[in-house]
Design a protein around this motif. Sequence first.
Motif, PDB file in Angstrom:
ATOM      1  N   VAL A   1     -12.513  -2.819  -5.554  1.00 15.51           N
ATOM      2  CA  VAL A   1     -11.263  -2.264  -5.057  1.00 15.51           C
ATOM      3  C   VAL A   1     -11.503  -1.974  -3.585  1.00 15.51           C
ATOM      4  O   VAL A   1     -12.526  -1.375  -3.220  1.00 15.51           O
ATOM      5  CB  VAL A   1     -10.884  -0.974  -5.814  1.00 15.51           C
ATOM      6  CG1 VAL A   1      -9.653  -0.339  -5.208  1.00 15.51           C
ATOM      7  CG2 VAL A   1     -10.672  -1.276  -7.291  1.00 15.51           C
ATOM      8  N   LEU A   2     -10.599  -2.408  -2.744  1.00 15.70           N
ATOM      9  CA  LEU A   2     -10.775  -2.269  -1.299  1.00 15.70           C
ATOM     10  C   LEU A   2     -10.133  -0.992  -0.771  1.00 15.70           C
ATOM     11  O   LEU A   2      -9.160  -0.495  -1.342  1.00 15.70           O
ATOM     12  CB  LEU A   2     -10.174  -3.492  -0.599  1.00 15.70           C
ATOM     13  CG  LEU A   2     -10.731  -4.842  -1.057  1.00 15.70           C
ATOM     14  CD1 LEU A   2     -10.006  -5.975  -0.352  1.00 15.70           C
ATOM     15  CD2 LEU A   2     -12.227  -4.922  -0.834  1.00 15.70           C
ATOM     16  N   THR A   3     -10.682  -0.477   0.319  1.00 18.03           N
ATOM     17  CA  THR A   3     -10.075   0.676   0.984  1.00 18.03           C
ATOM     18  C   THR A   3      -8.758   0.235   1.614  1.00 18.03           C
ATOM     19  O   THR A   3      -8.511  -0.959   1.779  1.00 18.03           O
ATOM     20  CB  THR A   3     -11.014   1.241   2.076  1.00 18.03           C
ATOM     21  OG1 THR A   3     -11.273   0.216   3.023  1.00 18.03           O
ATOM     22  CG2 THR A   3     -12.316   1.754   1.483  1.00 18.03           C
TER      23      THR A   3
ATOM     24  N   THR B   1     -11.478  -3.831   9.906  1.00 15.79           N
ATOM     25  CA  THR B   1     -11.912  -4.364  11.193  1.00 15.79           C
ATOM     26  C   THR B   1     -11.926  -5.881  11.047  1.00 15.79           C
ATOM     27  O   THR B   1     -12.491  -6.406  10.099  1.00 15.79           O
ATOM     28  CB  THR B   1     -13.319  -3.867  11.560  1.00 15.79           C
ATOM     29  OG1 THR B   1     -13.291  -2.440  11.616  1.00 15.79           O
ATOM     30  CG2 THR B   1     -13.773  -4.423  12.895  1.00 15.79           C
ATOM     31  N   THR B   2     -11.280  -6.562  11.972  1.00 17.46           N
ATOM     32  CA  THR B   2     -11.208  -8.020  11.930  1.00 17.46           C
ATOM     33  C   THR B   2     -12.027  -8.600  13.076  1.00 17.46           C
ATOM     34  O   THR B   2     -11.869  -8.182  14.222  1.00 17.46           O
ATOM     35  CB  THR B   2      -9.739  -8.495  12.036  1.00 17.46           C
ATOM     36  OG1 THR B   2      -9.011  -7.922  10.948  1.00 17.46           O
ATOM     37  CG2 THR B   2      -9.641 -10.004  11.963  1.00 17.46           C
TER      38      THR B   2
ATOM     39  N   GLU C   1       0.844  -1.187   0.000  1.00 12.00           N
ATOM     40  CA  GLU C   1       0.000   0.000   0.000  1.00 12.00           C
ATOM     41  C   GLU C   1       0.885   1.244   0.000  1.00 12.00           C
ATOM     42  O   GLU C   1       1.812   1.337   0.788  1.00 12.00           O
ATOM     43  CB  GLU C   1      -0.903   0.021   1.236  1.00 12.00           C
ATOM     44  CG  GLU C   1      -1.928  -1.082   1.229  1.00 12.00           C
ATOM     45  CD  GLU C   1      -2.810  -1.066   2.461  1.00 12.00           C
ATOM     46  OE1 GLU C   1      -4.031  -1.057   2.287  1.00 12.00           O
ATOM     47  OE2 GLU C   1      -2.265  -1.059   3.571  1.00 12.00           O
ATOM     48  N   PRO C   2       0.597   2.192  -0.885  1.00  9.52           N
ATOM     49  CA  PRO C   2       1.402   3.410  -0.907  1.00  9.52           C
ATOM     50  C   PRO C   2       1.131   4.265   0.332  1.00  9.52           C
ATOM     51  O   PRO C   2       0.019   4.268   0.867  1.00  9.52           O
ATOM     52  CB  PRO C   2       0.942   4.121  -2.182  1.00  9.52           C
ATOM     53  CG  PRO C   2      -0.404   3.567  -2.475  1.00  9.52           C
ATOM     54  CD  PRO C   2      -0.439   2.175  -1.901  1.00  9.52           C
TER      55      PRO C   2
ATOM     56  N   LEU D   1      -4.214  -7.156   0.766  1.00 13.43           N
ATOM     57  CA  LEU D   1      -5.235  -7.465  -0.227  1.00 13.43           C
ATOM     58  C   LEU D   1      -5.838  -6.136  -0.668  1.00 13.43           C
ATOM     59  O   LEU D   1      -6.370  -5.384   0.148  1.00 13.43           O
ATOM     60  CB  LEU D   1      -6.306  -8.381   0.372  1.00 13.43           C
ATOM     61  CG  LEU D   1      -7.462  -8.741  -0.545  1.00 13.43           C
ATOM     62  CD1 LEU D   1      -6.973  -9.479  -1.788  1.00 13.43           C
ATOM     63  CD2 LEU D   1      -8.487  -9.574   0.197  1.00 13.43           C
ATOM     64  N   ALA D   2      -5.724  -5.828  -1.947  1.00 16.73           N
ATOM     65  CA  ALA D   2      -6.133  -4.522  -2.452  1.00 16.73           C
ATOM     66  C   ALA D   2      -7.446  -4.563  -3.229  1.00 16.73           C
ATOM     67  O   ALA D   2      -8.127  -3.556  -3.343  1.00 16.73           O
ATOM     68  CB  ALA D   2      -5.033  -3.943  -3.341  1.00 16.73           C
ATOM     69  N   GLY D   3      -7.782  -5.721  -3.774  1.00 19.22           N
ATOM     70  CA  GLY D   3      -9.008  -5.815  -4.550  1.00 19.22           C
ATOM     71  C   GLY D   3      -9.219  -7.214  -5.087  1.00 19.22           C
ATOM     72  O   GLY D   3      -8.329  -8.066  -5.007  1.00 19.22           O
TER      73      GLY D   3
END
Length: 123
Positions: free
Chosen positions: A47-49, A55-56, A11-12, A78-80
Amino acid sequence: MRYALLMHYREPGEGELSEEMMREAQNAFDAYAKALRQAGVLLSADVLTPSMVTTTVSRPDGDLRVQDGPFAESKEALAGVFLVDVPDLDAAIGWAERCPGAQWGAVEIRPVATSFLDGAWTR
């Protein structure tokens, strides 16, 4: 056969991507999704935030545990997900190879074992 194409990449950080870089990435994903759709294989795409807003939820001992952030510490997240319906693994590999996310990390191809469609579980 249904496959999930799971994009994993670093993630950037805040401000690490310029507006131009973001626009180029969005255009690449738009073209990829449209190609999947035109080929008739796209079932869904998300596409995920960023993982910092994850939250897990778990119940390891029967008691509810809610944890802010991702469950596992990792450099990649995991990005998408693209869900596709293609004839076989070779076709899924062909589409994963074209995924823009493969430029920044990895695209995991995972066969779907069971799906809940139209109110029923199917294989």
